[in-house]
Enzyme design. Structure first.
Site, PDB file in Angstrom:
ATOM      1  N   LYS A   1     -17.623  28.455 -40.396  1.00  0.00           N
ATOM      2  CA  LYS A   1     -17.483  28.731 -39.156  1.00  0.00           C
ATOM      3  C   LYS A   1     -17.708  30.225 -39.332  1.00  0.00           C
ATOM      4  O   LYS A   1     -16.302  30.887 -40.189  1.00  0.00           O
ATOM      5  CB  LYS A   1     -16.616  28.682 -38.330  1.00  0.00           C
ATOM      6  CG  LYS A   1     -16.089  28.719 -36.836  1.00  0.00           C
ATOM      7  CD  LYS A   1     -15.279  27.803 -36.330  1.00  0.00           C
ATOM      8  CE  LYS A   1     -14.939  27.796 -34.754  1.00  0.00           C
ATOM      9  NZ  LYS A   1     -16.800  28.344 -33.962  1.00  0.00           N
TER      10      LYS A   1
ATOM     11  N   GLY B   1     -11.211  31.782 -44.445  1.00  0.00           N
ATOM     12  CA  GLY B   1     -12.554  31.609 -45.866  1.00  0.00           C
ATOM     13  C   GLY B   1     -13.304  32.294 -45.662  1.00  0.00           C
ATOM     14  O   GLY B   1     -14.131  33.214 -46.441  1.00  0.00           O
ATOM     15  N   CYS B   2     -14.163  32.000 -44.584  1.00  0.00           N
ATOM     16  CA  CYS B   2     -15.746  32.331 -44.439  1.00  0.00           C
ATOM     17  C   CYS B   2     -16.019  33.444 -43.906  1.00  0.00           C
ATOM     18  O   CYS B   2     -16.505  34.365 -44.898  1.00  0.00           O
ATOM     19  CB  CYS B   2     -16.263  31.884 -42.924  1.00  0.00           C
ATOM     20  SG  CYS B   2     -16.624  29.392 -43.414  1.00  0.00           S
ATOM     21  N   THR B   3     -15.080  34.397 -43.537  1.00  0.00           N
ATOM     22  CA  THR B   3     -14.638  35.709 -43.271  1.00  0.00           C
ATOM     23  C   THR B   3     -14.712  36.870 -45.202  1.00  0.00           C
ATOM     24  O   THR B   3     -14.964  37.431 -44.966  1.00  0.00           O
ATOM     25  CB  THR B   3     -13.601  36.933 -42.501  1.00  0.00           C
ATOM     26  OG1 THR B   3     -13.732  36.171 -41.046  1.00  0.00           O
ATOM     27  CG2 THR B   3     -13.227  38.026 -42.628  1.00  0.00           C
TER      28      THR B   3
ATOM     29  N   ALA C   1     -17.850  36.218 -46.934  1.00  0.00           N
ATOM     30  CA  ALA C   1     -18.917  37.623 -46.057  1.00  0.00           C
ATOM     31  C   ALA C   1     -18.574  38.952 -46.383  1.00  0.00           C
ATOM     32  O   ALA C   1     -19.076  40.239 -46.743  1.00  0.00           O
ATOM     33  CB  ALA C   1     -19.013  37.316 -44.736  1.00  0.00           C
TER      34      ALA C   1
END
Length: 165
Positions: free
Chosen positions: A41, A46-48, A51
């Site tokens: 998401k 973690g995704c930030t 990226a």
């Protein structure tokens, strides 16, 4: 986990919209390396991190002729907000129906606080210029992951393109 593409297998083909609703397919990357990573998401910790790490290392990937694609079920609109908020330079693909996510075996049973549910398992694939899975990371931990992918790409591109001395 048997449906996860393995090293040496052809990369599953895809045609999926990016954050700007432009169709992106595997064929667009013929003759160049491709990093495709799957994440749950936009705008979560973690995704930030992942990226931002890929964005920071993008110039080094570019030197090796590699493109980076992030894939999640988020909408193109959500991707645009995520890109703007964190000044990301990588391309994000929107896969709300999970077609691409499932093709790469990233839609899996997950557990959180004793509950089981289906979701995106953080995973990454390095695809060679001839559209073969060169390396797979089926269970990614974000810290240091983008650097690990870059290191593997450097190793593999040195083998496939030895310097003439």
């Amino acid at each position: 986990m048997s449906n996860i593409p393995q090293t040496g297998q052809p990369a599953p083909n895809f045609s999926t919209p990016d954050q700007n609703d432009h169709l992106v397919s595997l064929d667009h990357f013929s003759g160049q390396w491709l990093v495709i990573y799957f994440y749950p998401k936009d705008d979560t910790p973690g995704c930030t991190t992942e990226a931002k790490d890929f964005t920071e290392l993008q110039p080094e990937f570019n030197v090796l002729g590699a493109k980076i694609l992030g894939v999640s079920p988020d909408s193109g609109k959500a991707h645009c907000k995520f890109i703007d908020k964190h000044n990301l330079s990588i391309t994000l693909l929107s896969d709300p129906e999970h077609h691409l996510i499932e093709a790469y075996g990233a839609w899996r049973l997950k557990k959180f606080m004793g509950k089981e549910y289906m979701g995106v398992a953080r995973s990454t694939f390095l695809i060679s210029p001839d559209k073969i899975i060169a390396y797979a990371w089926p269970n990614v931990k974000t810290k240091g992951h983008a650097q690990a992918v870059l290191t593997k790409l450097q190793e593999l591109s040195a083998v496939s393109n030895p310097k003439i001395s």
